[in-house]
Each structure stands twice: as structure tokens, then as C-alpha cells.
Design an enzyme around this catalytic site. Structure first.
Site, PDB file in Angstrom:
ATOM      1  N   LYS A   1      21.617  70.850  16.489  1.00 20.58           N
ATOM      2  CA  LYS A   1      22.851  70.753  17.501  1.00 20.58           C
ATOM      3  C   LYS A   1      23.163  71.722  18.389  1.00 20.58           C
ATOM      4  O   LYS A   1      22.938  72.847  18.093  1.00 20.58           O
ATOM      5  CB  LYS A   1      24.037  70.785  16.245  1.00 20.58           C
ATOM      6  CG  LYS A   1      25.404  70.111  16.837  1.00 20.58           C
ATOM      7  CD  LYS A   1      26.316  70.167  15.300  1.00 20.58           C
ATOM      8  CE  LYS A   1      27.649  69.755  16.022  1.00 20.58           C
ATOM      9  NZ  LYS A   1      28.433  69.598  14.821  1.00 20.58           N
TER      10      LYS A   1
ATOM     11  N   HIS B   1      26.052  71.939  19.907  1.00 22.29           N
ATOM     12  CA  HIS B   1      27.457  72.219  20.239  1.00 22.29           C
ATOM     13  C   HIS B   1      28.073  72.516  18.874  1.00 22.29           C
ATOM     14  O   HIS B   1      27.434  72.654  17.834  1.00 22.29           O
ATOM     15  CB  HIS B   1      28.058  71.106  21.019  1.00 22.29           C
ATOM     16  CG  HIS B   1      27.934  69.764  19.937  1.00 22.29           C
ATOM     17  ND1 HIS B   1      26.631  69.068  20.175  1.00 22.29           N
ATOM     18  CD2 HIS B   1      28.774  69.226  19.080  1.00 22.29           C
ATOM     19  CE1 HIS B   1      26.994  68.138  19.242  1.00 22.29           C
ATOM     20  NE2 HIS B   1      28.358  68.232  18.671  1.00 22.29           N
TER      21      HIS B   1
END
Length: 219
Positions: free
Chosen positions: A106, A108
């Protein structure tokens, strides 16, 4: 045989997670039985399975801090087994953590590929359905190492107790010798044959025994 093993086998038969016949495995072998943990797909089945994982873990005596479930099958197994350890194991097990990995990092929010507990500086138990000596289990060890954890062992639902395609050892034996950690199980081929031998036809029993004889580890 422990009662939790009997419970898993009973429900595996009832749900057809454990079937007998002729099945082509990923290895190309023709197996007289097939075990599909994905069919433990109701609350009752998953609760029974997780209880069995928890009791097998407690019985093993392996010391660890975090249960790690490799994506994707290991994710629900890690979560529900952590719950069952807390319920069944007493105070010692109340603070056992769990973690799992994302298939893709991921970029973010908190970022990273690990969800749940940090594994840094902790002893980690890998949980999965079955293992082969291929890339999946190696990736789990690598993920834990990158996260600065130490793998304490592996628990699986079923040990097929058969040699890999390229050695005279079973997948479990290969993992134990390669990584130097114990691999424990809820049930194995021997326990399946012993527990449900009275449910087999003569032909089915002969097929199971022949398969075990042909592919059992030589050491």
C-alpha cells in the site's frame, strides 16, 4: 486421537472438505483423496477448525508472540485462531497478536505490506492450510525476515505425509530441515486412515494404503 482432531475429520467429511475418489494434484499425481479447507466456509465449520488449530498449538509447546497468516488463505485462519487461543488457552494466550501480508504494498495511509501486529523483534508462528516445499512457504519466511521477526514454527491443518516431486522427503521434512523450525499439524494422512478406516470400502482402503506406500518419505 485427540477430540479436536476427530471433530475436524467429522466435519470435513460432512462438508465434503475431505473427499475420496481420484484427484489430480498440482504435482500431477493421482491421489485417492482430496482435502479442501476452503469448504470450511460457515461459522460452525470455521469455529471448529480454529479451535483445533488453537488446541494443536497449545499442545505443541511452541513459544511465540505473533501468528502470521500468509495472504490469502492464512488471513482468516490467523485472525480466528488468535481469538480461539484467547478463549481456550487461558491468560498466557490473551496477548497473542496476529498479522498478515498484502499481496501488493500500500502506497498511501500507513503504507507497507503488513497488516496487524508488528513482527519486529518477535517470535512468529506461520499458519496455513497445507504446505508444499515451493515458493509460498519460502515467501512467508522471507516476509517475516524482512519484517525483522524470527520464525518460531509453522502450523498446518493437514500433513499429507508424502514426498515432494524432487526429493525423498515430505514437504514438511523439507521445511523443517531447510529452516530449522518445527512444523505441526491438526491431522495427517496416518490419522485420516486410522480414524475413518471403518468407513472405507475394501477398494478405497487398498487405494489409500497403496498411495501411502508409494509416496511415504523414505527417511
Amino acid at each position: 486421537m485427540e477430540s479436536y482432531q476427530q471433530d475436524v475429520l467429522d466435519l470435513a467429511l460432512k462438508s465434503q472438505a475431505l473427499k475420496f475418489g481420484s484427484f489430480t494434484l498440482k504435482s500431477g499425481r493421482q491421489s485417492p483423496y482430496f482435502f479442501n479447507l476452503g469448504l470450511f466456509n460457515t461459522g460452525e465449520l470455521l469455529s471448529t477448525l480454529a479451535s483445533a488449530y488453537a488446541q494443536a498449538i497449545i499442545k505443541s509447546g511452541i513459544e511465540f508472540d505473533v501468528i502470521f497468516g500468509p495472504a490469502y488463505k492464512g488471513i482468516p485462519l490467523a485472525a480466528i485462531t488468535a481469538v480461539k487461543l484467547s478463549e481456550l488457552g487461558g491468560e498466557k494466550w490473551h496477548k497473542i497478536e496476529y498479522a498478515f501480508n498484502r499481496k501488493e504494498k500500500k502506497d498511501h495511509g500507513e503504507g507497507g505490506s503488513i497488516v496487524g501486529a508488528s513482527m519486529e523483534g518477535k517470535r512468529v508462528l506461520i499458519i496455513d492450510d497445507v504446505i508444499t516445499a515451493g515458493t509460498a512457504i519460502k515467501e512467508a519466511f522471507e516476509i517475516i525476515a524482512v519484517a525483522k521477526g524470527t520464525t518460531a514454527g509453522v502450523i498446518i491443518a493437514l500433513d499429507r505425509q508424502e514426498t515432494t516431486v524432487d526429493s525423498d522427503k515430505s514437504a514438511v521434512q523439507v521445511v523443517e530441515s531447510t529452516f530449522g523450525v518445527p512444523v505441526i499439524n491438526i491431522v495427517n494422512l496416518d490419522s485420516i486412515i486410522a480414524y475413518i478406516s471403518d468407513k472405507f470400502t475394501i477398494e478405497e482402503m487398498a487405494s489409500m494404503e497403496a498411495y501411502r506406500s508409494q509416496y511415504s518419505p523414505k527417511a
